[in-house]
Design a protein around this motif. Structure first.
Motif, PDB file in Angstrom:
ATOM      1  N   SER A 186      33.142 -22.859  -0.972  1.00  0.00           N
ATOM      2  CA  SER A 186      35.058 -22.458  -0.895  1.00  0.00           C
ATOM      3  C   SER A 186      35.255 -21.801  -2.273  1.00  0.00           C
ATOM      4  CB  SER A 186      35.643 -23.728  -0.782  1.00  0.00           C
ATOM      5  OG  SER A 186      35.213 -24.726  -1.728  1.00  0.00           O
ATOM      6  N   GLU A 187      34.357 -22.067  -3.410  1.00  0.00           N
ATOM      7  CA  GLU A 187      35.101 -21.731  -4.663  1.00  0.00           C
ATOM      8  C   GLU A 187      34.179 -20.442  -5.264  1.00  0.00           C
ATOM      9  OE1 GLU A 187      37.713 -22.804  -5.360  1.00  0.00           O
ATOM     10  OE2 GLU A 187      37.854 -24.361  -3.967  1.00  0.00           O
ATOM     11  N   TRP A 188      33.182 -19.984  -4.671  1.00  0.00           N
ATOM     12  CA  TRP A 188      32.040 -19.054  -5.460  1.00  0.00           C
ATOM     13  C   TRP A 188      33.009 -17.921  -5.733  1.00  0.00           C
ATOM     14  CZ3 TRP A 188      30.841 -14.200  -3.368  1.00  0.00           C
ATOM     15  CH2 TRP A 188      30.928 -13.856  -2.064  1.00  0.00           C
ATOM     16  N   LEU A 189      33.931 -17.304  -4.878  1.00  0.00           N
ATOM     17  CA  LEU A 189      34.733 -16.005  -4.960  1.00  0.00           C
ATOM     18  C   LEU A 189      35.562 -16.193  -6.212  1.00  0.00           C
ATOM     19  CD1 LEU A 189      35.647 -14.535  -1.798  1.00  0.00           C
ATOM     20  CD2 LEU A 189      34.484 -13.340  -3.677  1.00  0.00           C
ATOM     21  N   SER A 190      36.147 -17.411  -6.381  1.00  0.00           N
ATOM     22  CA  SER A 190      37.240 -17.694  -7.612  1.00  0.00           C
ATOM     23  C   SER A 190      36.416 -17.747  -8.794  1.00  0.00           C
ATOM     24  CB  SER A 190      37.669 -18.933  -7.554  1.00  0.00           C
ATOM     25  OG  SER A 190      38.491 -19.141  -6.259  1.00  0.00           O
ATOM     26  N   HIS A 191      35.122 -17.914  -8.978  1.00  0.00           N
ATOM     27  CA  HIS A 191      34.598 -17.772 -10.154  1.00  0.00           C
ATOM     28  C   HIS A 191      33.764 -16.467 -10.485  1.00  0.00           C
ATOM     29  CE1 HIS A 191      34.774 -22.190 -11.117  1.00  0.00           C
ATOM     30  NE2 HIS A 191      34.063 -22.351  -9.703  1.00  0.00           N
ATOM     31  N   VAL A 192      33.539 -15.540  -9.127  1.00  0.00           N
ATOM     32  CA  VAL A 192      33.020 -14.253  -9.293  1.00  0.00           C
ATOM     33  C   VAL A 192      34.184 -13.565  -9.979  1.00  0.00           C
ATOM     34  CG1 VAL A 192      32.261 -12.264  -8.292  1.00  0.00           C
ATOM     35  CG2 VAL A 192      31.144 -14.243  -7.866  1.00  0.00           C
ATOM     36  N   GLY A 193      35.395 -13.592  -9.357  1.00  0.00           N
ATOM     37  CA  GLY A 193      36.626 -13.079  -9.763  1.00  0.00           C
ATOM     38  C   GLY A 193      36.925 -13.141 -11.324  1.00  0.00           C
ATOM     39  N   ALA A 194      36.819 -14.394 -11.694  1.00  0.00           N
ATOM     40  CA  ALA A 194      37.127 -14.728 -13.006  1.00  0.00           C
ATOM     41  C   ALA A 194      36.019 -14.245 -14.171  1.00  0.00           C
ATOM     42  CB  ALA A 194      37.301 -16.165 -13.279  1.00  0.00           C
ATOM     43  N   CYS A 195      34.951 -13.844 -13.817  1.00  0.00           N
ATOM     44  CA  CYS A 195      34.050 -13.192 -14.539  1.00  0.00           C
ATOM     45  C   CYS A 195      33.746 -11.959 -14.494  1.00  0.00           C
ATOM     46  CB  CYS A 195      32.879 -14.226 -14.984  1.00  0.00           C
ATOM     47  SG  CYS A 195      31.814 -14.233 -13.248  1.00  0.00           S
ATOM     48  N   ALA A 196      34.308 -11.229 -13.465  1.00  0.00           N
ATOM     49  CA  ALA A 196      33.840  -9.924 -13.035  1.00  0.00           C
ATOM     50  C   ALA A 196      35.014  -8.753 -13.509  1.00  0.00           C
ATOM     51  CB  ALA A 196      33.350  -9.600 -11.547  1.00  0.00           C
ATOM     52  N   GLN A 197      35.671  -9.003 -14.306  1.00  0.00           N
ATOM     53  CA  GLN A 197      37.054  -8.308 -14.741  1.00  0.00           C
ATOM     54  C   GLN A 197      36.780  -7.506 -15.858  1.00  0.00           C
ATOM     55  OE1 GLN A 197      40.711 -10.066 -14.588  1.00  0.00           O
ATOM     56  NE2 GLN A 197      40.314 -11.592 -12.788  1.00  0.00           N
TER      57      GLN A 197
END
Length: 1109
Positions: free
Chosen positions: A576-587
């Protein structure tokens, strides 16, 4: 009196029109009754009827005055007026009855009966509305899932020294504020430096005010759960807390739900105003909010401003705010509150805490045989900690825990001699100890733990953290085991703590220090990168392949061992949270390791048939800008995020029988649902649990709230419930079959639970004219399908609305004509009580459906009502036996008694009455054994372990017999399995009811055998008391050739059930033949359990029970 009512209602035109209409109807009847009064002046009977009529008129006026004389009737008008008109309609109907009595020959018995009917009608009215209001409220509470903060209150109020906080209750400013008669002190601001103990002090304040009889609404805000700290969720919580106390206001919330659903769930201004309006009608109320400074920066000022506005909305509302000094909060509270700095008064609390910690440490020293001189020196050194604390109770607690980790006098004295200055340096001291650890693995583990706790998007369970520690980026499985065997609090020091199953920082200032303080021990982006890699790696693990593969979910049935070994502990969080963490470090930065991990995930878990030709949204291009070198990867991430966002808003449109998770571009959502099914199937179904079950281990690994809602848009999709029954009750909030006909209305898709809710919504929102007294008259063949008519009857019967059901089944209701007109259009003939089919056949419709539903779920009054309506319509019941079977299956023994009274099903050949059970219609999984067999009603009642039903059937003429060809399968039913697995007063009562029956000896013998196999001592006792042969042998009716079978006593020994073994011995059971030698050899399974039960060896037992064995 009439003038008073008119004056009160003139402020609201709609109410005025309604009142004028009602009073006009009364006025039309007055001249006629005046003539009757003069005509029958000498007739005592008629004059008593006139008294009843005038009493009805007074009841109407009292009802109106009670409603319009309230302090806030304008606010409550829309919600409560329909209920008032219902009562007035009932009174008017009584007046019509009294008018009819005037024209008939009346007796004292008629009048007495009418008075009794009047009282019963009023009680039924109140009971129906009270029950319906409670049901609506519970469903709303289940849907919105407000946090009531009771667990937080329990936790914080029990923390700290017992006497802490007494200084506050003796403070003059506090006493003035707490005085409900003091209107000058409306807001008290308990402010203090970080770690001053404000939260514990707030909890103790709540307990103190509750003990004084005050009505309190409270909330504990925390950085740990940002969702619960949103203003709209806080106001929803306060509204529901108020409604827990003020039940009479609950219909208002239901009315707002029907007319302003979108605002109720998402608009903080709207919910805040609603809270203010509700407080206008309540008594003195105190609102307590702790941790406002832990809310999101953008919410702080708005939240305080809104709370102050709510406080001013009511004459008896006061506000208590607890926070540290914050510029946004200070700006709002400075001029409107009384400030109370905690650090100026809490010295005594800190000293008491330090003394308590000192005594605990010295107690440990004395256990190590430390001499009194050493203990005295260490004790005196704690005085330095008191001097350094400077109003910070958190500082004292943190340093005390640090001292507890030391194991000798020199280290303790050295630590006390060099105490840090302030909480920041105290955190720094903990980090220094981590950094100076000579073991590199311990140092790396501590950093990893703090990264996960500090960057996780929701609170983490202890088991999740220790599994995260062993995941190596790029690996294909658990190369280091399924969890780290370490104490994470010992690894990180007193900067973290474990509360229940969850791990967190000791204070939100600890997180601030780690990510933003001196030295900046952790980097937010780097932490998110590490967590992203762990989640992506884990989701591609080989142990997860089976649950995330394409195909039939039946293939995962053998994965239970992985549940028990803990393979799936991190699955819920990672999925449920992998996308949130990817979005937080892929910017901001491109990381090749991250790119490879994402590619590997889509290669293993991506669906091959997902082809989306649309352009990637600019939002996703910006969010994943660090990955712009790989546009296809950005596109896949955009598809996944679009799916998750739309799912959480319940906007996924699945066609062709697909479910929401089938629309996921990966198999991850499907894997989650399969894992949850697997998890639930791994739990035992008995209560309490068997000693050999795995429930305790599963709950330790995966938490206690294992029964989750399957709808991803629901908060309970994550939080879950501790029992399946609680989740089943929650599911009702998602059942909404009644859709609004306006396509642009939110409720055209969302729908309503009941037809009455739809009518109310249409009336208020879309200005449809609705007759409140008879709402169903507005439905025509274009509004209701046959299934909806049945659903309306189910609602009416479940709410026990006997009066409404009577009108539904009347020919005037229009419900019956709906079916006839629709079938006539198809060229099929049917009367008002039958349903026509395309083949020209006739099947009973409305009346039989009403009888069937009432038999399953109706009260005695409802069953009587439906049967009376059927008899009035001269309706022939399609199957009396099936009607009785519905009552037996559902355990509705009250309805069963009524049916037997009105429809005798047993004649001279009572034993011949049988029922054919169709597997497709069976409502109980335990009846699958009946799919192709014919059973009597008594056998059906016995199968459901329904003692009351068996007695009622025998009294009605049924033969108490369970035939040889069916009795074996009877013990496989849910009713008997529950009786065997649960020993409590309820099951004992049920077995007691069955003891009055004469059951066949073969049935009792087999029942004893099954009870021994299942180690059910109380059921075995029941069978023995009923006459089961304790020296009987193993029964297996299915065998063609009988061979030597073990005795019941030998079977009890093998099962290892001491209580049953003792029971059989006490009733003269004997071992036979070779069994004696087998037992004496000591190699029989279960013997050790028997020996443990009696606390003696087998030889000693043989000696003790020599007369029996």
């Amino acid at each position: 009196m009439i003038l008073k009512v008119v004056q009160l209602t003139s402020r609201l035109a709609k109410a005025f029109d309604k009142v004028v209409e009602v009073l006009g109807i009364i006025g039309e009847n007055l001249p006629e009754f005046d003539r009757y009064a003069k005509l029958f002046e000498q007739d005592a009977q008629v004059r008593k009827i006139l008294c009843l009529f005038y009493q009805d008129i007074l009841d109407v006026h009292v009802t109106l005055l009670k409603f319009f004389g309230g302090s806030a009737w304008e606010l409550l008008f829309e919600s409560f007026w329909p209920k008032v008109t219902d009562k007035i309609t009932m009174i008017m109907q009584r007046m019509t009855t009294h008018r009819a009595l005037m024209l008939e020959k009346v007796t004292i018995a008629n009048i007495t009966q009418d008075i009794a009917d009047r009282e019963r009608a009023y009680k039924e009215y109140e009971k129906q509305h009270e029950f319906q209001d409670l049901q609506n409220y519970r469903l709303l509470r289940g849907e919105l899932s407000p946090s009531l903060y009771d667990e937080e209150l329990q936790q914080f109020a029990g923390s700290g020294p017992a006497k802490s906080g007494t200084w506050l209750f003796e403070n003059g400013d506090f006493k003035k504020w707490a005085d409900v008669n003091n209107k000058t002190r409306l807001c008290l601001w308990l402010q203090g430096i970080p770690g001053a103990g404000k939260t514990v002090l707030t909890a103790k304040t709540i307990r103190y005010l509750q003990s004084q009889g005050q009505t309190l609404l409270f909330a504990f805000l925390s950085y740990r759960d940002e969702r619960k700290s949103k203003p709209v969720k806080i106001f929803q919580s306060l509204v529901f807390q108020l409604l827990e106390e003020q039940s009479m206001l609950r219909p208002l919330l239901h009315d707002i739900y029907l007319t302003n659903y979108r605002k109720l769930i998402s608009n903080p201004d709207f919910v805040g105003d609603l809270l203010g309006k509700l407080l206008q009608t309540s008594g003195p109320t105190i609102i307590v909010i702790d941790g406002v400074d832990e809310a999101a920066e953008s919410d702080k000022s708005y939240l305080v401003r809104s709370l102050l506005r709510v406080t001013k909305s009511g004459p008896n509302v006061k506000l208590f705010v607890s926070s540290r000094m914050d510029s946004a909060i200070s700006k709002e509270l400075m001029r409107s509150s009384t400030e109370l700095p905690v650090e100026d008064h809490n010295e005594g609390d800190i000293h008491e805490l330090i003394d308590m910690e000192r005594d605990d440490l010295l107690s440990k020293f004395r256990k190590w045989d430390a001499d009194e001189a050493t203990c005295d020196r260490v004790g005196r050194a704690f005085q330095l900690l008191k001097e350094k604390s400077d109003g910070m109770i958190l500082y004292a607690k943190l340093m005390a825990r640090l001292l507890h980790s030391l194991d000798n006098e020199d280290d303790i004295r050295r630590e006390l001699d060099t105490l840090p200055e302030g909480i920041g340096q105290a955190y720094g001291r903990v980090i220094e100890r981590i950094e100076s650890n000579p073991v590199p693995k311990d140092k790396a583990a501590a950093r990893k733990i703090l990264e996960w706790i500090g960057s996780a998007t929701r609170p983490l369970r202890y088991e999740e953290v220790i599994q995260a520690l062993v995941i190596e980026s790029g690996s294909s499985g658990f190369t280091k085991g399924r969890k780290a065997f370490r104490d994470i609090v010992e690894t990180c020091g007193p900067i973290i703590e474990v509360v229940g199953d969850y791990v967190s920082f000791v204070h939100f200032t600890a997180k601030e220090y780690l990510f933003n303080g001196d030295g900046k021990f952790l980097d937010k982006e780097e932490s998110n990168l590490h967590i992203s890699l762990a989640c992506l790696t884990y989701l591609a693990f080989q142990p997860l392949d089976r649950i995330m593969q394409h195909g039939d979910s039946a293939a995962i049935c053998d994965e239970t061992s992985k549940v028990l070994s803990g393979d799936f502990v991190l699955l819920d969080y990672a999925a449920s949270e992998w996308l949130s963490h990817v979005g937080a470090c892929a910017q901001s930065r491109h990381d090749e390791q991250l790119v490879q991990a994402i590619r590997r995930l889509y290669e293993k878990r991506g669906k091959p048939d997902v082809h989306d030709s649309t352009q990637v949204s600019r939002i996703f291009k910006h969010k994943y800008r660090a990955l712009r070198r790989d546009p296809e990867l950005v596109k896949r991430l955009g598809q996944s995020e679009t799916f998750l966002n739309r799912s959480k808003l319940d906007l996924i449109e699945a066609d062709g029988g697909c479910l929401w998770y089938d629309m996921d571009p990966t198999y991850i959502s499907q894997g989650i649902m399969r894992f949850r099914d697997l998890l639930e199937s791994s739990l035992c179904t008995t209560s309490p649990c068997n000693l050999s079950c795995n429930c305790t281990k599963i709950k330790r690994l995966y938490g206690h709230a294992l029964f989750r809602c399957p709808r991803i848009s629901c908060p309970r999709y994550i939080d879950g419930f501790e029992t399946d029954s609680a989740r089943s009750e929650h599911h009702k909030t998602h059942e909404r079959p009644y859709k609004c006909s306006h396509s642009d209305c939110l409720f055209s898709q969302l729908g309503f639970r009941t037809a009455n809710d739809l009518v109310r919504h249409a009336d208020v929102t879309h200005n449809h004219v609705v007759n409140d007294a008879v709402p169903w008259k507005n439905f025509t063949a274009h509004h209701l399908s046959e299934s909806n008519i049945v659903a309306i009857m189910e609602d009416t019967i479940s709410l026990n609305q006997v009066g409404i059901m009577t009108r539904i089944l009347s020919k005037e209701s229009g419900f019956l004509r709906v079916c006839c007109s629709r079938n006539s259009e198809k060229g099929v003939h049917c009367d008002e009580y039958t349903r026509g089919h395309h083949d020209g056949s006739q099947k009973p419709f409305v009346m039989d459906d009403a009888l069937r539903i009432s038999a399953r779920a109706g009260t005695t009054e409802m069953m009587e009502c439906v049967i009376a309506a059927a008899k009035l319509a001269k309706h022939k019941v399609y199957s009396k036996v099936e009607l009785l079977a519905h009552a037996i299956r559902s355990g509705n023994n009250d309805a069963l008694g009524v049916i037997l009274q009105h429809y005798p099903a047993f004649g001279e050949a009572s034993e011949e009455v049988e029922i054919r059970e169709a597997g497709s219609d069976s409502e109980d999984d335990s009846e699958k054994w009946l799919c192709f067999t014919t059973v009597s009603l008594f056998e059906l009642a016995f199968a459901h372990a329904n003692g009351r039903a068996m007695k009622a059937l025998v009294r009605a003429g049924a033969r108490p017999d369970v035939r040889r060809e069916t009795f074996i399968d009877v013990f496989k039913t849910r009713g008997h399995m529950e009786l065997m697995s649960t020993d409590n007063p309820k099951t004992r009562d049920m077995l007691g009811r069955m003891k009055v029956l004469k059951l066949p000896s073969l049935v009792l013998q087999y029942g004893l055998q099954v009870a021994i196999q299942r180690s059910s001592a109380h059921y075995a006792e029941f069978c023995v008391d009923m006459g089961a042969n304790v020296n009987g042998k193993w029964l297996n009716v299915g065998e063609k050739k009988r061979r030597e079978r073990p005795t019941m006593l030998f079977l009890a020994i093998k099962s290892g059930c001491g209580p049953i073994f003792k029971l059989l011995l006490e009733h003269g059971a004997l071992l036979q033949g070779d069994e004696v030698e087998d037992v004496e050899s000591g190699e029989i399974a279960g013997m050790k359990k028997i020996e443990k039960y009696f606390s003696m060896s087998w030889k000693e037992m043989m000696s003790t029970f020599s007369k029996s064995v």
